[in-house]
Design a protein around this motif. Structure first.
Motif, mmCIF file in Angstrom:
data_model
loop_
_atom_site.group_PDB
_atom_site.id
_atom_site.type_symbol
_atom_site.label_atom_id
_atom_site.label_comp_id
_atom_site.label_asym_id
_atom_site.label_seq_id
_atom_site.Cartn_x
_atom_site.Cartn_y
_atom_site.Cartn_z
ATOM 1 N N ALA A 7 -44.652 -39.968 162.191
ATOM 2 C CA ALA A 7 -43.595 -40.795 162.794
ATOM 3 C C ALA A 7 -43.175 -41.923 161.857
ATOM 4 O O ALA A 7 -41.981 -42.239 161.730
ATOM 5 C CB ALA A 7 -44.059 -41.353 164.134
ATOM 6 N N VAL A 8 -44.144 -42.511 161.176
ATOM 7 C CA VAL A 8 -43.845 -43.588 160.219
ATOM 8 C C VAL A 8 -43.083 -43.015 159.028
ATOM 9 O O VAL A 8 -42.079 -43.580 158.582
ATOM 10 C CB VAL A 8 -45.146 -44.281 159.758
ATOM 11 N N LEU A 9 -43.544 -41.890 158.536
ATOM 12 C CA LEU A 9 -42.889 -41.251 157.398
ATOM 13 C C LEU A 9 -41.465 -40.842 157.760
ATOM 14 O O LEU A 9 -40.536 -41.035 156.973
ATOM 15 C CB LEU A 9 -43.707 -40.042 156.952
ATOM 16 N N ARG A 10 -41.268 -40.297 158.946
ATOM 17 C CA ARG A 10 -39.926 -39.900 159.398
ATOM 18 C C ARG A 10 -38.996 -41.097 159.427
ATOM 19 O O ARG A 10 -37.856 -41.041 159.004
ATOM 20 C CB ARG A 10 -40.022 -39.225 160.772
ATOM 21 N N ARG A 11 -39.505 -42.231 159.950
ATOM 22 C CA ARG A 11 -38.674 -43.441 160.017
ATOM 23 C C ARG A 11 -38.284 -43.917 158.629
ATOM 24 O O ARG A 11 -37.127 -44.275 158.383
ATOM 25 C CB ARG A 11 -39.413 -44.555 160.766
ATOM 26 N N LEU A 12 -39.230 -43.895 157.697
ATOM 27 C CA LEU A 12 -38.938 -44.310 156.323
ATOM 28 C C LEU A 12 -37.875 -43.420 155.688
ATOM 29 O O LEU A 12 -36.927 -43.906 155.066
ATOM 30 C CB LEU A 12 -40.203 -44.281 155.471
ATOM 31 N N VAL A 13 -38.041 -42.114 155.822
ATOM 32 C CA VAL A 13 -37.090 -41.166 155.231
ATOM 33 C C VAL A 13 -35.712 -41.348 155.850
ATOM 34 O O VAL A 13 -34.702 -41.441 155.141
ATOM 35 C CB VAL A 13 -37.578 -39.709 155.395
ATOM 36 N N ASP A 14 -35.655 -41.409 157.173
ATOM 37 C CA ASP A 14 -34.365 -41.555 157.856
ATOM 38 C C ASP A 14 -33.660 -42.842 157.445
ATOM 39 O O ASP A 14 -32.457 -42.847 157.168
ATOM 40 C CB ASP A 14 -34.548 -41.527 159.375
ATOM 41 N N GLU A 15 -34.416 -43.928 157.403
ATOM 42 C CA GLU A 15 -33.807 -45.213 157.048
ATOM 43 C C GLU A 15 -33.359 -45.214 155.590
ATOM 44 O O GLU A 15 -32.265 -45.682 155.273
ATOM 45 C CB GLU A 15 -34.768 -46.367 157.314
ATOM 46 N N TYR A 16 -34.187 -44.670 154.696
ATOM 47 C CA TYR A 16 -33.804 -44.622 153.278
ATOM 48 C C TYR A 16 -32.522 -43.806 153.098
ATOM 49 O O TYR A 16 -31.603 -44.235 152.400
ATOM 50 C CB TYR A 16 -34.926 -44.029 152.422
ATOM 51 N N GLU A 17 -32.459 -42.650 153.738
ATOM 52 C CA GLU A 17 -31.274 -41.804 153.589
ATOM 53 C C GLU A 17 -30.038 -42.461 154.187
ATOM 54 O O GLU A 17 -28.950 -42.359 153.627
ATOM 55 C CB GLU A 17 -31.541 -40.425 154.197
ATOM 56 N N ALA A 18 -30.182 -43.178 155.290
ATOM 57 C CA ALA A 18 -29.044 -43.878 155.892
ATOM 58 C C ALA A 18 -28.571 -45.036 155.009
ATOM 59 O O ALA A 18 -27.365 -45.219 154.802
ATOM 60 C CB ALA A 18 -29.419 -44.395 157.276
ATOM 61 N N VAL A 19 -29.526 -45.781 154.481
ATOM 62 C CA VAL A 19 -29.175 -46.941 153.637
ATOM 63 C C VAL A 19 -28.502 -46.486 152.347
ATOM 64 O O VAL A 19 -27.498 -47.066 151.932
ATOM 65 C CB VAL A 19 -30.441 -47.793 153.346
ATOM 66 N N ALA A 21 -26.866 -43.774 151.871
ATOM 67 C CA ALA A 21 -25.574 -43.149 152.169
ATOM 68 C C ALA A 21 -24.477 -44.200 152.315
ATOM 69 O O ALA A 21 -23.326 -43.944 151.970
ATOM 70 C CB ALA A 21 -25.669 -42.314 153.440
ATOM 71 N N SER A 22 -24.836 -45.390 152.822
ATOM 72 C CA SER A 22 -23.830 -46.438 153.006
ATOM 73 C C SER A 22 -23.400 -47.025 151.667
ATOM 74 O O SER A 22 -22.238 -47.377 151.495
ATOM 75 C CB SER A 22 -24.343 -47.527 153.935
ATOM 76 N N GLY A 23 -24.327 -47.161 150.728
ATOM 77 C CA GLY A 23 -24.017 -47.576 149.363
ATOM 78 C C GLY A 23 -23.441 -48.961 149.192
ATOM 79 O O GLY A 23 -22.812 -49.236 148.177
ATOM 80 N N THR A 24 -23.635 -49.864 150.125
ATOM 81 C CA THR A 24 -23.116 -51.217 149.963
ATOM 82 C C THR A 24 -24.113 -52.071 149.187
ATOM 83 O O THR A 24 -25.304 -51.766 149.132
ATOM 84 C CB THR A 24 -22.842 -51.866 151.332
ATOM 85 N N ALA A 25 -23.615 -53.148 148.615
ATOM 86 C CA ALA A 25 -24.462 -54.030 147.810
ATOM 87 C C ALA A 25 -25.563 -54.672 148.653
ATOM 88 O O ALA A 25 -26.685 -54.847 148.186
ATOM 89 C CB ALA A 25 -23.617 -55.113 147.152
ATOM 90 N N GLU A 26 -25.266 -54.989 149.892
ATOM 91 C CA GLU A 26 -26.263 -55.649 150.739
ATOM 92 C C GLU A 26 -27.400 -54.718 151.142
ATOM 93 O O GLU A 26 -28.483 -55.174 151.486
ATOM 94 C CB GLU A 26 -25.614 -56.260 151.972
ATOM 95 N N THR A 27 -27.174 -53.425 151.085
ATOM 96 C CA THR A 27 -28.237 -52.481 151.415
ATOM 97 C C THR A 27 -29.052 -52.081 150.197
ATOM 98 O O THR A 27 -30.073 -51.406 150.332
ATOM 99 C CB THR A 27 -27.669 -51.215 152.083
ATOM 100 N N SER A 28 -28.649 -52.500 149.017
ATOM 101 C CA SER A 28 -29.343 -52.123 147.788
ATOM 102 C C SER A 28 -30.792 -52.615 147.776
ATOM 103 O O SER A 28 -31.694 -51.866 147.403
ATOM 104 C CB SER A 28 -28.595 -52.658 146.576
ATOM 105 N N ALA A 29 -31.009 -53.846 148.163
ATOM 106 C CA ALA A 29 -32.369 -54.395 148.182
ATOM 107 C C ALA A 29 -33.227 -53.647 149.184
ATOM 108 O O ALA A 29 -34.399 -53.346 148.911
ATOM 109 C CB ALA A 29 -32.343 -55.883 148.499
ATOM 110 N N ARG A 30 -32.653 -53.332 150.341
ATOM 111 C CA ARG A 30 -33.406 -52.587 151.352
ATOM 112 C C ARG A 30 -33.738 -51.190 150.838
ATOM 113 O O ARG A 30 -34.838 -50.682 151.056
ATOM 114 C CB ARG A 30 -32.594 -52.513 152.661
ATOM 115 N N ALA A 31 -32.805 -50.562 150.150
ATOM 116 C CA ALA A 31 -33.043 -49.231 149.586
ATOM 117 C C ALA A 31 -34.186 -49.276 148.580
ATOM 118 O O ALA A 31 -35.035 -48.374 148.552
ATOM 119 C CB ALA A 31 -31.778 -48.687 148.932
ATOM 120 N N GLN A 32 -34.231 -50.320 147.766
ATOM 121 C CA GLN A 32 -35.309 -50.466 146.787
ATOM 122 C C GLN A 32 -36.651 -50.655 147.493
ATOM 123 O O GLN A 32 -37.663 -50.076 147.069
ATOM 124 C CB GLN A 32 -35.025 -51.628 145.843
ATOM 125 N N ASP A 33 -36.665 -51.453 148.549
ATOM 126 C CA ASP A 33 -37.900 -51.659 149.319
ATOM 127 C C ASP A 33 -38.377 -50.354 149.941
ATOM 128 O O ASP A 33 -39.567 -50.021 149.894
ATOM 129 C CB ASP A 33 -37.687 -52.693 150.426
#
Length: 80
Positions: A7-19, A21-33
């Motif tokens: 469940a934790v792994l699924r959440r990480l994958v889903d959130e990473y793929e969503a972030v 996909a949006s490709g905005t500058a404000e999501t870049s730091a979150r994508a790196q995390d």
């Protein structure tokens, strides 16, 4: 090696793929995390490899859940 809960792994994958996909500058730091956390969670050093491992592990966990469900649906086994 410790394996993250599916469940934790699924959440990480889903959130990473969503972030990503949006490709905005404000999501870049979150994508790196998220990429870092995925790499640590899967024991890899590259987010592409981490995602591949995560998808394999999630598929294996789903298969195990299906096998468990089939055994449960069959009822208790009686050994003589």
């Amino acid at each position: 090696m410790l394996m993250p809960h599916p469940a934790v792994l699924r959440r990480l994958v889903d959130e990473y793929e969503a972030v990503t996909a949006s490709g905005t500058a404000e999501t870049s730091a979150r994508a790196q995390d998220l990429a870092y956390t995925l790499c640590v969670s899967t024991g890899t050093r590259d987010v592409t490899l981490a995602l591949e491992a995560a998808h394999r592990w999630l598929a294996a966990a789903a298969d195990a859940d299906m096998a468990t469900q089939r055994r449960t649906d069959e009822g208790p086994r009686v050994y003589a």
